[in-house]
Design an enzyme around this catalytic site. Structure first.
Site, PDB file in Angstrom:
ATOM      1  N   ASN A  10      38.196  33.224  37.601  1.00 32.47           N
ATOM      2  CA  ASN A  10      38.967  34.038  36.650  1.00 32.47           C
ATOM      3  C   ASN A  10      40.325  34.344  37.278  1.00 32.47           C
ATOM      4  O   ASN A  10      40.433  35.214  38.140  1.00 32.47           O
ATOM      5  CB  ASN A  10      38.199  35.340  36.359  1.00 32.47           C
ATOM      6  N   LYS A  12      42.808  35.695  35.958  1.00 27.32           N
ATOM      7  CA  LYS A  12      43.367  36.928  35.407  1.00 27.32           C
ATOM      8  C   LYS A  12      44.849  36.700  35.048  1.00 27.32           C
ATOM      9  O   LYS A  12      45.227  35.589  34.669  1.00 27.32           O
ATOM     10  CB  LYS A  12      43.136  38.094  36.367  1.00 27.32           C
ATOM     11  N   GLU A  97      37.851  44.666  32.832  1.00 26.94           N
ATOM     12  CA  GLU A  97      39.262  45.047  32.695  1.00 26.94           C
ATOM     13  C   GLU A  97      39.660  45.159  31.225  1.00 26.94           C
ATOM     14  O   GLU A  97      40.482  46.006  30.854  1.00 26.94           O
ATOM     15  CB  GLU A  97      40.145  44.041  33.441  1.00 26.94           C
ATOM     16  N   SER A 213      34.465  40.754  44.344  1.00 27.94           N
ATOM     17  CA  SER A 213      34.839  40.528  45.753  1.00 27.94           C
ATOM     18  C   SER A 213      34.055  39.417  46.438  1.00 27.94           C
ATOM     19  O   SER A 213      33.763  39.486  47.641  1.00 27.94           O
ATOM     20  CB  SER A 213      34.716  41.842  46.542  1.00 27.94           C
TER      21      SER A 213
HETATM   22  O1  LIG Z   1      36.814  40.241  38.065  1.00 32.44           O
HETATM   23  C1  LIG Z   1      36.223  39.392  38.706  1.00 32.44           C
HETATM   24  C2  LIG Z   1      36.042  39.499  40.198  1.00 32.44           C
HETATM   25  O2  LIG Z   1      37.299  39.722  40.802  1.00 32.44           O
HETATM   26  P1  LIG Z   1      37.386  39.709  42.407  1.00 32.44           P
HETATM   27  O3  LIG Z   1      36.657  38.456  42.871  1.00 32.44           O
HETATM   28  O4  LIG Z   1      38.864  39.650  42.688  1.00 32.44           O
HETATM   29  O5  LIG Z   1      36.713  40.968  42.872  1.00 32.44           O
HETATM   30  N1  LIG Z   1      35.756  38.291  38.090  1.00 32.44           N
HETATM   31  O6  LIG Z   1      35.899  38.147  36.736  1.00 32.44           O
END
Ligand SMILES: O=C(COP(=O)(O)O)NO
Length: 250
Positions: A10, A12, A97, A213
């Site tokens: 992802n 983002k 999010e 993470s």
């Molecule tokens: O939102 C996340 C995880 O983000 P991280 O790996 O940066 O914690 N996946 O959709």
């Protein structure tokens, strides 16, 4: 049926033409475990670029959102039929999010998921609890509430187009990965809920990903757990270690 390991990236709201080209080129040239299904989700503006440049077998592209209406007067939204038109077969929906920053409710996420599946787009459906909910011992209650809203919209056959991603909000982007035990416990609870409320076949076949993470170091221990079928990776998907996460079972 053995569940094929699944790793989603992802991106983002990150990247440029150059950086996304570089990531795609890296995946095209990488040695990837052929037993892993890989999906990368660049920002919508770069879906065509990723789609056109990706040549690696077993790697697909995903949108990070869709709208739950047919094409029309919905300024700024992302159309399921236009994703199909572009050759984008996946979408990530219900990411925390979007649930928190954009107030997407359980019902909105469920409606988008059903609309995407009906339109021929498979879905990585996200769930997970906040730190406060975990500290209050409400983790499983929250995830079951989210699952119930989804199941209320889906027909049994729809589940074959769904991958579930459990992403504890307190682990996303924090560097504070869930322990193997914490993750396995919730994955086991999700599979138990599916078995009780949808059926054995869906419970056995649905991939349940962990996200929060994940990196090239912690992925191997997590991947050993019986109910962890892969990962939904944020920050590390933008880095070369994403290949290590894809190959975490090797
Ligand atoms: O939102 C996340 C995880 O983000 P991280 O790996 O940066 O914690 N996946 O959709």
């Amino acid at each position: 049926m053995a569940r094929k390991f699944f790793v989603g990236g992802n991106f983002k709201m990150n990247g440029t033409k150059e950086s996304i080209n570089s990531i795609v080129k890296g995946l095209n040239e990488a040695q990837l475990d052929s037993n892993v299904e890989v999906v990368i989700a660049p920002p919508a503006l770069y879906l065509q670029l990723a789609r056109d440049e990706l040549t690696k077998a077993g790697v697909e592209v995903a949108a990070q959102n869709v709208y739950d209406k047919p094409n029309g007067a919905y300024t700024g939204e992302i159309s399921v039929s236009q994703l199909k038109d572009l050759g984008v077969p996946w979408a990530i929906l219900g990411h925390s999010e979007r649930r928190t920053l954009l107030q997407e409710t359980d019902e909105v996420v469920a409606s988008k998921t059903k609309f995407a599946v009906d339109g021929g787009v498979a879905v990585i459906w996200c769930c997970g609890e906040s730190l406060g909910e975990r500290e209050a011992g409400r983790t499983v209650e929250v995830v079951e509430r989210q699952l119930a809203a989804l199941a209320a919209k889906l027909a049994a056959a729809d589940w074959s187009k769904i991958v579930v991603a459990y992403e504890p909000i307190w682990a996303i982007g924090t560097g504070k990965v869930a322990t193997v035990q914490q993750a396995q416990e919730v994955h086991e609870a999700i599979r138990k809920w599916l078995r009780a409320n949808v059926g054995d076949g869906v419970a056995d076949d649905t991939r349940i990903l962990y996200g929060g993470s994940v990196n090239g170091k912690n992925c191997k221990d997590l991947a050993k757990e019986k109910d962890i079928d892969g990962f939904l990776v944020g920050g590390a998907s933008l880095k070369p270690e994403f290949v290590d996460i894809i190959n975490s079972n090797l």
